[in-house]
Design an enzyme around this catalytic site. Sequence first.
Site, PDB file in Angstrom:
ATOM      1  N   THR A 266       0.826  -1.222   0.000  1.00  0.00           N
ATOM      2  CA  THR A 266       0.000   0.000   0.000  1.00  0.00           C
ATOM      3  C   THR A 266       0.856   1.266   0.000  1.00  0.00           C
ATOM      4  O   THR A 266       1.957   1.290   0.545  1.00  0.00           O
ATOM      5  CB  THR A 266      -0.952   0.020   1.200  1.00  0.00           C
ATOM      6  N   ASN A 286       4.529  -3.132   3.288  1.00  0.00           N
ATOM      7  CA  ASN A 286       4.776  -4.566   3.372  1.00  0.00           C
ATOM      8  C   ASN A 286       3.747  -5.377   2.581  1.00  0.00           C
ATOM      9  O   ASN A 286       2.712  -4.864   2.183  1.00  0.00           O
ATOM     10  CB  ASN A 286       4.719  -4.995   4.846  1.00  0.00           C
ATOM     11  N   ASP A 331       7.842  -6.387   7.936  1.00  0.00           N
ATOM     12  CA  ASP A 331       7.029  -5.159   7.939  1.00  0.00           C
ATOM     13  C   ASP A 331       7.895  -3.931   7.652  1.00  0.00           C
ATOM     14  O   ASP A 331       7.704  -2.871   8.231  1.00  0.00           O
ATOM     15  CB  ASP A 331       6.287  -4.996   9.279  1.00  0.00           C
ATOM     16  N   TRP A 420       6.935   6.885   9.821  1.00  0.00           N
ATOM     17  CA  TRP A 420       6.368   7.921   8.940  1.00  0.00           C
ATOM     18  C   TRP A 420       6.745   9.327   9.375  1.00  0.00           C
ATOM     19  O   TRP A 420       6.607  10.283   8.581  1.00  0.00           O
ATOM     20  CB  TRP A 420       4.826   7.800   8.888  1.00  0.00           C
TER      21      TRP A 420
HETATM   22 CA    CA Z   1       3.322  -1.940   7.527  1.00  0.00          CA
END
Ligand code: CA
Length: 718
Positions: A266, A286, A331, A420
Amino acid sequence: MKAIFLRHLALAGLAALTVGCQRNSTPPPAPAPTPPEVDSARIAAVDSEPGNWLSTGRGYNEQRYSPLDKVNSGNVAKLGLAWTHKLDIDRGVEATPLVVDGVMYTTGAYSIVYALNAKTGELLWKYDPQVPRGKSGNACCDVVNRGVAVSQGKVYLAAFDGRLIAINAKDGTKAWEVDAKDGSGRTFALTGAPLAVKNLVLVGSGGAEYNARGYISAYDNATGKLAWRFYTVPGDPAKPDENPALTMARKTWTGDQYWKQGGGGTVWNSIAYDPETGLIYFGTGNGVSWNKLERGEPDGDNLFISSIVAVKAETGEYAWHYQETPNDNWDYDACANIVLADVTLAGQPRKVLLHAPKNGFFYVIDRKTGELLSAEKFAPTTWATHVDLKTGRPVVDQKIADWSRSAKVIAPGPFGAHNWQPMSFSPKTGLVYIPAQEVASLMAPHAKPGFDNREGVWNIGGDLPLPADPKVVEQIAGSLKGRLIAWDPVAQKQVWSQEYRNIWNGGTLATAGNLVFQGTADGRVVAYSADKGEKLWESPANSGVMAGPMSYEVDGEQYVSVMAGWGGVFPLIGGAIANYAKVRPESRVLTFKLGGSASLPAPKHEPVPLPELQEVKADEKTLAHGAELFIGNCAQCHGLNVVGGGLIPDLRYLTPDKHAIFAGIVAGAKADRGMPSFAGRFSAEDVEAIRQYIIQRSHDLKTELGSQPPTPVPATHS
Ligand code: CA
């Protein structure tokens, strides 16, 4: 007729004479020039208007650098609050405000948009997209929003529930709205800021852990019509590939589960644009699941997960990609903000892209071709020894890194060496300021064999670790560190760093005043000198700060602004480790100026005593069953071991009246308060087993607390 005409002529002459006289005596004030609408050309030339912040990273290069220097390392000690603006909901706040010609546009939890007078903080308008509060469980990482885009008189919002909404910048009314979901019916969420490029608005996708299939879409900014969509992972092989790059990507998937489970990849955060190359750059997350074996991919690279992808802005056509973590098993989203910069490498000017993703390596990539120029570790990183510059691939130490069959402690863990929270780049110092963290984590496959991928819940392909012992919690908390790193991207080495006791500190802002600003997880806003890292100033924030600060100018005065508000995945799941600083969430815009003297209301720190405890009425087997259900369904928000991370109700403090209606709450009775409905998921016995486990954990807490005074916890669901 002629007489009337002459009379008119005379009057006109007299009027002209009168106006002439006035002009000669007192010239009328010149009307204030109306600034042109923000458009792509204005965003591209943002450095010609240092007082504005026109896109989430200020300009398309996402550098988060302000050329303003009235506030500088010589006078920052005099910085004080100019104004504050309290937001409606005290949950995670991740937005960087935009400021356009004296108006600030920003967002809070549940995608609520605020337009404020940037000089005073006065509310001009508010737009609440009415995201259903019970949808809070549709994403891994809180009901957050990272801000808006502004272009051609409109403010663009990617709402949590998957809508792209255009709002009229003048009055906050809705211009148009589209569903940015792809009709697959998969769980989906939007949290990233859209990007306005030419006549398009770009918006990503979120929810890989929930089986989403990743893509980025471009919509016509006037009509909301879909212009193009680029899927990042291949779909149903019985249907034609949506773009030729996916035919190439499909060869890197060896199993057949991926397209049934969505695949992931995504585009949940970073999008950058270079007007010169005409390329859009975005990072992908991921795969589904994190565990490569659970997604049936023991050794496929799995394009384009954990990658940076470049596509042509106008058509969405593939240009190049660089996969940072082939066959991702950890991840390691590649979704941290992408910074575009011009640097000199080996005596040659190079147009590069700088990236410091979760996997712990700092990448310098040629942004025209996608060629990897260098990659070095910026934080403790054990999963790979190095990146081979010849092949461009990480050299993975599988003995240390592969947890798909047996549990391993791996650095970085899934919180990432840099998540992020945006980094910034100063062209003046040539340094990147990374809100980094040291996060080794235990990763473990499912203890129960035959575990299946399920719709609507987290599918990570492993068990979340369960340290019940408070001493173990202390030990893990002590090993986690936050670090602000000033990184030289040319020499690929650290120049200075500042250490924090907590991870999950805020994004950074670099300014021409030789300053770096950062909010902290323990509730402060701090300024350092950009060249040396000396701490020069700090202010309380009353709340953990995650968002990136920004700076702007109105009427010749420079302001520094940051959104305070604790939340996100760490306090949701992190329990006592996340609640280390005991900072309550208080969501607010904090804006500073030299000599500012506004005050911050006293923080809400009322200690809450443990309520009268219920009796545990379950045997060991039932309690173990309750614990298993809790970890699989509840812990992602209510914390590991029922220990609240300080953001939403700590269920160990659940009052008797809430225990009495527990089954109803699980079935959706408090959906309007943000507790998702689990109706139909559990049997009555299952619900009671969960409740009994919670009661047991309340008793454990009572034992732990002993005679200690009560600690502040968020109020239970009212
Ligand atoms: Ca993730």
